[in-house]
Scaffold this active site. Structure first.
Site, PDB file in Angstrom:
ATOM      1  N   GLY A 167       1.575   2.638  10.638  1.00 53.34           N
ATOM      2  CA  GLY A 167       2.721   3.856  10.742  1.00 53.34           C
ATOM      3  C   GLY A 167       3.310   4.190  11.983  1.00 53.34           C
ATOM      4  CG  ASN A 173      -1.692   1.189   1.529  1.00 52.64           C
ATOM      5  OD1 ASN A 173      -1.799   2.068   0.368  1.00 52.64           O
ATOM      6  ND2 ASN A 173      -2.299   1.479   2.539  1.00 52.64           N
ATOM      7  CD  GLU A 207      -3.620  -2.374   7.197  1.00 51.04           C
ATOM      8  OE1 GLU A 207      -2.547  -2.462   6.826  1.00 51.04           O
ATOM      9  OE2 GLU A 207      -4.343  -1.577   6.876  1.00 51.04           O
ATOM     10  CE  LYS A 226      -0.488   3.590   4.440  1.00 52.55           C
ATOM     11  NZ  LYS A 226      -0.234   3.735   5.964  1.00 52.55           N
ATOM     12  CG  HIS A 255      -6.025   1.865   4.760  1.00 57.02           C
ATOM     13  ND1 HIS A 255      -5.549   2.997   5.381  1.00 57.02           N
ATOM     14  CD2 HIS A 255      -5.010   1.138   4.870  1.00 57.02           C
ATOM     15  CE1 HIS A 255      -4.459   2.716   5.982  1.00 57.02           C
ATOM     16  NE2 HIS A 255      -4.082   1.553   5.458  1.00 57.02           N
ATOM     17  CB  SER A 290       4.613  -1.452  12.282  1.00 57.85           C
ATOM     18  OG  SER A 290       4.035  -0.071  12.382  1.00 57.85           O
TER      19      SER A 290
HETATM   20  P1  PGA Z   1       2.502   0.620   7.654  1.00 51.24           P
HETATM   21  O1  PGA Z   1       0.930   0.826   6.844  1.00 51.24           O
HETATM   22  O2  PGA Z   1       3.226  -0.925   6.856  1.00 51.24           O
HETATM   23  O3  PGA Z   1       3.336   1.752   7.304  1.00 51.24           O
HETATM   24  O4  PGA Z   1       2.214   0.527   9.170  1.00 51.24           O
HETATM   25  C1  PGA Z   1       0.027  -0.564   6.800  1.00 51.24           C
HETATM   26  C2  PGA Z   1      -1.111   0.105   6.132  1.00 51.24           C
HETATM   27  O5  PGA Z   1      -1.405   1.260   6.222  1.00 51.24           O
HETATM   28  O6  PGA Z   1      -1.802  -0.751   5.483  1.00 51.24           O
END
Ligand code: PGA
Length: 247
Positions: free
Chosen positions: A176, A14, A170, A16, A100, A211
């Site tokens: 993040g 992803n 998630e 983003k 999401h 993460s």
């Molecule tokens: P991250 O994001 O791996 O940076 O924590 C995961 C996501 O938002 O799908």
């Protein structure tokens, strides 16, 4: 391809709102120099403005697919700024992300809207990647199962269980933040989700996200009912994404 009969581990990236088209192209050039295909199933979810780069770079690769990060529930009309699932399909996309936590929290998307988006994706031949997860407050007040149940029941209310689906668990507090749910928390949540999906008649793979990094992916991968990862930050760099795939 039908998920009801396949068991390859899924790695979904992803991106983003990162990577210009030029940066996306550079990523894929470097990625394909390093990546040795295995039995895994890769999905890139870039910003909409990078989809044509995916079309050019990965449309004909085996076991590598791409999808949209967002799409509307109508296929056309006066909906300024929205993206039609039909347009995604024509670009060669195979997947669409729905629900999401950033869409839920920043853009105020509710389960009822998400249910229509899931249906529109399926109606247009795309596979929804439906995201769910609790906030830290909900976890602390022991509401995790309740939240996951409500998100699944309402968000998948219009699901056709005979068509493919992916679910991504998630925990919002792990996205993040560098905090990952521990293996027990992941195992428990995935078991709950598997039970809910069984009742709906779908054996959709369940991804873990939040993460995921090269140093925790090996352990997370072994957790029962974890069928893949949804990876944000660590999917932006070729080296870390490939390390996760190989872990
Ligand atoms: P991250 O994001 O791996 O940076 O924590 C995961 C996501 O938002 O799908």
């Amino acid at each position: 391809m039908n998920f009801h009969s396949q068991s390859d581990f899924i790695f979904a990236a992803n991106w983003k709102m990162y990577k210009t088209p030029d940066e996306a192209e550079q990523f894929f050039n470097a990625f394909f120099e390093e990546y040795k295909p295995g039995a895994e199933h890769l999905i890139f979810l870039p910003p909409a403005t990078d989809l044509y780069v995916c079309q050019k770079k990965i449309l004909h690769q085996k076991n590598i697919f791409f999808g949209g990060q967002n799409s509307y529930f109508e296929v056309k009309g006066a909906f300024t700024g929205e993206i039609s699932p039909l347009f995604l399909k024509q670009m060669g996309a195979k997947y669409g992300l729905v629900g999401h936590s950033e869409r839920r929290q920043i853009f105020g998307e509710k389960n009822e809207l998400l249910a229509k988006k899931v249906k529109a994706l399926q109606d247009n031949g795309l596979i929804p990647i439906f995201c769910i997860g609790e906030t830290i407050e909900e976890r602390k007040s022991n509401k995790t199962n309740e939240v996951l149940t409500e998100q699944i029941q309402k968000g998948l209310a219009l699901l056709n269980p005979k068509l493919d689906l992916i679910v991504a668990y998630e925990p919002v507090w792990a996205i993040g933040t560098g905090l990952t749910a521990n293996l027990e928390q992941v195992s428990e949540a995935h078991l709950t989700i598997r039970g809910l999906l069984d009742k709906m008649g779908t054996s959709a793979p369940i991804l873990y996200g939040g993460s995921v990094k090269p140093d925790n992916s090996g352990d997370l991968k072994k957790v029962k009912n974890v069928n893949g990862f949804l990876i944000g930050g660590a999917s932006l760099e070729v080296d870390s994404f490939i390390s996760i795939i190989k872990s």
